[in-house]
Motif scaffolding. Sequence first.
Motif, mmCIF file in Angstrom:
data_model
loop_
_atom_site.group_PDB
_atom_site.id
_atom_site.type_symbol
_atom_site.label_atom_id
_atom_site.label_comp_id
_atom_site.label_asym_id
_atom_site.label_seq_id
_atom_site.Cartn_x
_atom_site.Cartn_y
_atom_site.Cartn_z
ATOM 1 N N TYR A 1 0.807 -1.212 0.000
ATOM 2 C CA TYR A 1 0.000 0.000 0.000
ATOM 3 C C TYR A 1 0.847 1.272 0.000
ATOM 4 C CZ TYR A 1 -3.403 3.452 1.650
ATOM 5 O OH TYR A 1 -4.190 4.558 1.782
ATOM 6 N N SER A 2 1.966 1.242 0.714
ATOM 7 C CA SER A 2 2.786 2.448 0.862
ATOM 8 C C SER A 2 4.259 2.070 0.838
ATOM 9 C CB SER A 2 2.453 3.155 2.179
ATOM 10 O OG SER A 2 3.262 4.303 2.354
ATOM 11 N N VAL A 3 5.048 2.829 0.084
ATOM 12 C CA VAL A 3 6.491 2.594 -0.020
ATOM 13 C C VAL A 3 7.229 3.878 0.322
ATOM 14 C CG1 VAL A 3 8.391 1.825 -1.474
ATOM 15 C CG2 VAL A 3 6.087 0.918 -1.865
ATOM 16 N N ASN A 4 8.157 3.769 1.258
ATOM 17 C CA ASN A 4 9.020 4.891 1.637
ATOM 18 C C ASN A 4 10.444 4.615 1.179
ATOM 19 O OD1 ASN A 4 9.810 7.290 3.492
ATOM 20 N ND2 ASN A 4 11.154 5.645 4.154
ATOM 21 N N PHE A 5 11.120 5.645 0.681
ATOM 22 C CA PHE A 5 12.553 5.578 0.387
ATOM 23 C C PHE A 5 13.311 6.356 1.454
ATOM 24 C CE2 PHE A 5 12.862 4.905 -4.546
ATOM 25 C CZ PHE A 5 12.225 3.685 -4.404
ATOM 26 N N ASP A 6 14.298 5.719 2.066
ATOM 27 C CA ASP A 6 15.229 6.416 2.954
ATOM 28 C C ASP A 6 16.390 6.955 2.125
ATOM 29 O OD1 ASP A 6 13.849 5.993 5.288
ATOM 30 O OD2 ASP A 6 15.048 4.280 5.925
ATOM 31 N N LEU A 7 16.664 8.257 2.269
ATOM 32 C CA LEU A 7 17.848 8.877 1.672
ATOM 33 C C LEU A 7 18.689 9.467 2.785
ATOM 34 C CD1 LEU A 7 16.212 10.799 -1.330
ATOM 35 C CD2 LEU A 7 17.194 8.500 -1.349
ATOM 36 N N MET A 8 19.955 9.757 2.481
ATOM 37 C CA MET A 8 20.832 10.315 3.507
ATOM 38 C C MET A 8 21.705 11.417 2.921
ATOM 39 S SD MET A 8 23.202 8.311 6.295
ATOM 40 C CE MET A 8 21.733 7.672 7.105
ATOM 41 N N ILE A 9 21.780 12.510 3.660
ATOM 42 C CA ILE A 9 22.583 13.677 3.272
ATOM 43 C C ILE A 9 23.827 13.738 4.159
ATOM 44 C CG2 ILE A 9 22.649 16.206 3.418
ATOM 45 C CD1 ILE A 9 19.733 16.220 2.578
ATOM 46 N N GLY A 10 24.955 14.103 3.568
ATOM 47 C CA GLY A 10 26.188 14.292 4.331
ATOM 48 C C GLY A 10 27.143 13.124 4.276
ATOM 49 N N LEU A 11 26.945 12.222 3.305
ATOM 50 C CA LEU A 11 27.822 11.054 3.176
ATOM 51 C C LEU A 11 29.110 11.416 2.433
ATOM 52 C CD1 LEU A 11 25.159 8.333 2.268
ATOM 53 C CD2 LEU A 11 26.233 8.751 4.495
ATOM 54 N N PRO A 12 30.138 10.599 2.534
ATOM 55 C CA PRO A 12 31.411 10.886 1.865
ATOM 56 C C PRO A 12 31.231 11.088 0.362
ATOM 57 C CG PRO A 12 31.652 9.019 3.347
ATOM 58 C CD PRO A 12 30.196 9.337 3.304
ATOM 59 N N HIS A 13 31.949 12.072 -0.181
ATOM 60 C CA HIS A 13 32.000 12.370 -1.615
ATOM 61 C C HIS A 13 30.671 12.916 -2.177
ATOM 62 C CE1 HIS A 13 35.928 10.501 -1.719
ATOM 63 N NE2 HIS A 13 35.422 9.358 -1.288
ATOM 64 N N GLN A 14 29.701 13.133 -1.334
ATOM 65 C CA GLN A 14 28.419 13.657 -1.806
ATOM 66 C C GLN A 14 28.568 15.129 -2.171
ATOM 67 O OE1 GLN A 14 25.199 13.332 1.053
ATOM 68 N NE2 GLN A 14 24.313 11.620 -0.069
ATOM 69 N N THR A 15 28.041 15.506 -3.317
ATOM 70 C CA THR A 15 28.015 16.909 -3.735
ATOM 71 C C THR A 15 26.601 17.215 -4.230
ATOM 72 O OG1 THR A 15 28.550 16.494 -6.065
ATOM 73 C CG2 THR A 15 30.415 16.718 -4.530
ATOM 74 N N PRO A 16 26.233 18.485 -4.305
ATOM 75 C CA PRO A 16 24.916 18.810 -4.855
ATOM 76 C C PRO A 16 24.724 18.270 -6.269
ATOM 77 C CG PRO A 16 25.821 20.703 -3.696
ATOM 78 C CD PRO A 16 26.907 19.670 -3.727
ATOM 79 N N GLU A 17 25.793 18.228 -7.048
ATOM 80 C CA GLU A 17 25.683 17.737 -8.427
ATOM 81 C C GLU A 17 25.385 16.235 -8.456
ATOM 82 O OE1 GLU A 17 27.462 21.481 -8.128
ATOM 83 O OE2 GLU A 17 28.276 19.605 -7.279
ATOM 84 N N THR A 18 26.129 15.460 -7.653
ATOM 85 C CA THR A 18 25.902 14.013 -7.659
ATOM 86 C C THR A 18 24.563 13.665 -7.021
ATOM 87 O OG1 THR A 18 27.045 13.668 -5.526
ATOM 88 C CG2 THR A 18 28.377 13.558 -7.530
ATOM 89 N N PHE A 19 24.194 14.368 -5.939
ATOM 90 C CA PHE A 19 22.961 14.028 -5.244
ATOM 91 C C PHE A 19 21.733 14.469 -6.041
ATOM 92 C CE2 PHE A 19 19.974 14.095 -1.530
ATOM 93 C CZ PHE A 19 20.093 12.747 -1.217
ATOM 94 N N GLU A 20 21.883 15.480 -6.852
ATOM 95 C CA GLU A 20 20.763 15.878 -7.708
ATOM 96 C C GLU A 20 20.421 14.761 -8.687
ATOM 97 O OE1 GLU A 20 19.116 19.718 -10.188
ATOM 98 O OE2 GLU A 20 21.290 19.506 -9.937
ATOM 99 N N ARG A 21 21.442 14.062 -9.163
ATOM 100 C CA ARG A 21 21.184 12.935 -10.065
ATOM 101 C C ARG A 21 20.425 11.824 -9.330
ATOM 102 N NH1 ARG A 21 26.384 14.482 -12.100
ATOM 103 N NH2 ARG A 21 27.521 12.948 -10.828
ATOM 104 N N ALA B 1 12.036 9.740 3.463
ATOM 105 C CA ALA B 1 12.637 10.168 4.722
ATOM 106 C C ALA B 1 14.091 10.500 4.399
ATOM 107 C CB ALA B 1 12.552 9.078 5.772
ATOM 108 N N VAL B 2 14.455 11.756 4.539
ATOM 109 C CA VAL B 2 15.787 12.216 4.130
ATOM 110 C C VAL B 2 16.553 12.632 5.376
ATOM 111 C CG1 VAL B 2 17.081 13.688 2.557
ATOM 112 C CG2 VAL B 2 14.720 13.060 2.002
ATOM 113 N N PHE B 3 17.452 11.770 5.834
ATOM 114 C CA PHE B 3 18.148 11.988 7.094
ATOM 115 C C PHE B 3 19.506 12.647 6.870
ATOM 116 C CE2 PHE B 3 15.504 8.156 7.652
ATOM 117 C CZ PHE B 3 14.661 8.622 8.651
ATOM 118 N N ASN B 4 19.918 13.415 7.858
ATOM 119 C CA ASN B 4 21.265 13.967 7.870
ATOM 120 C C ASN B 4 22.197 12.982 8.562
ATOM 121 O OD1 ASN B 4 21.592 16.935 6.910
ATOM 122 N ND2 ASN B 4 19.606 16.893 7.927
ATOM 123 N N TYR B 5 23.284 12.622 7.901
ATOM 124 C CA TYR B 5 24.251 11.717 8.509
ATOM 125 C C TYR B 5 24.890 12.377 9.729
ATOM 126 C CZ TYR B 5 28.696 9.376 9.347
ATOM 127 O OH TYR B 5 29.759 8.750 9.941
#
Length: 456
Positions: free
Chosen positions: A202-222, A236-240
């Motif tokens: 019925y419902s699907v959630n995706f967990d994402l995480m911000i602040g991981l190694p090598h993450q940049t706005p350009e790569t995370f936008e993709r 659910a978008v968590f801060n590392y």
Amino acid sequence: MNFSTELLHKYCKAGPRYTSYPTAPYFHESFGPAQWEEELRASQDKGRDISLYAHIPFCDTLCYYCGCNMIATKDYSKAEAYLDVLFREIDHVAGMTSKTRTVRQLHWGGGTPTYLKPDDLRRLYRYIADRFNIAPDAEVGCEMDPRELTLEHVKALRESGFNRVSLGVQDLDDKVQHAVNRVQPEAMIREVYGWIREKGFYSVNFDLMIGLPHQTPETFERTLDKVIAMAPDRFAVFNYAHVPWMKKHQKLIVEETLPQLEQRLALQKLTLEKLTAAGYVYIGMDHFAKPDDELVKAQREKTLYRNFQGYTTHKNCDILAFGASAISQTDDVYAQNVKVLSEYRELIEQGKLPVERGLRIAPEDKLRRDVITRIMCDLELDKASFGHAWNIDFDTYFAAALNELEDMQSDGLVVLAPEKISVTEAGRVFLRNIAMAFDNYLHQQATNIPRYSKTV
């Protein structure tokens, strides 16, 4: 949603997530098995429904960023032994629980619940369902790691009655995945997501995480573009939180590869802009959902609630939680199980409930818990109504908090009207900061304040 990076910078400070109030660091060891057993007996006839939680601490592989209570092992016999003990805890609590009480919500977390083999997933669900009165329309959810997951796992969950899942995606960038030892190619995510949709969850959630190694706005936008195209129901978008003094395995992350504050803030801003532009409603506290989602409806109707399972539509439920480190909750008490598996087993074998620490909530704490919950869930608070409910003059009682909020009002985060407090659209990003104004424990001497993650 209009706010500046400067604003994010100003309010990026340590603070609680308020899945409870008082928060877990204030639980104490003078509350143990006997006190939790006493509370279980006393709370049976209070007209409250039940939310069940089971903690499965095992994972196949260690993710370097993980902050959960988990054990990485390939030895499945450890999980089999754990289930035997878990069943005994379930029996103990079920034997003290009135059969007239209805389970409205059931959730499995970890670790990785889908570490269990499909037949053991079925066996655990049947064991719980045979001992509790689970409502036909209950929310039944499970966290999933796409690695090692098979179609048979998905079938086992759906056939058992699960209708919701949360999939750990984190980031689709290959370099980021290798840096945190969680390699799960985009094709794998798409395949697993296809299985989940095919089986009718019925419902699907995706967990994402911000602040991981090598993450940049350009790569995370993709990554964001790809996951938005899949159209899960929630994000659910968590801060590392990099806390290697607490989680020793986080030392395996090369600190120099972590994004600096300015880049983290840019990632936060990008995520908010992309998800809201895609039509997701920002509920607050890292959570986004489609406009027709129950969480969005509950927030609009002021029936949303917050507890150890995050945002929920089931306010009047006691949480009965099983497994190592699991936290139970009634209206009056918090109780946390021991975290170490050997200690967990030892207490169960002694016939005791495996509670390590907890807290009986004082009337003052209940009052402040209510104001914090209303701010974080309703995004506004009617001062006269609240004051009447608690028999206080709101402006007098919370004069110090209102004084703190004046600065936030000048920054456009809240509106302080004579009759109510309202959180602005931009203020949803800073809900933890707003709630902190009402937290009495944060005003203790600095040496007594526990270390929390950053609020944004």
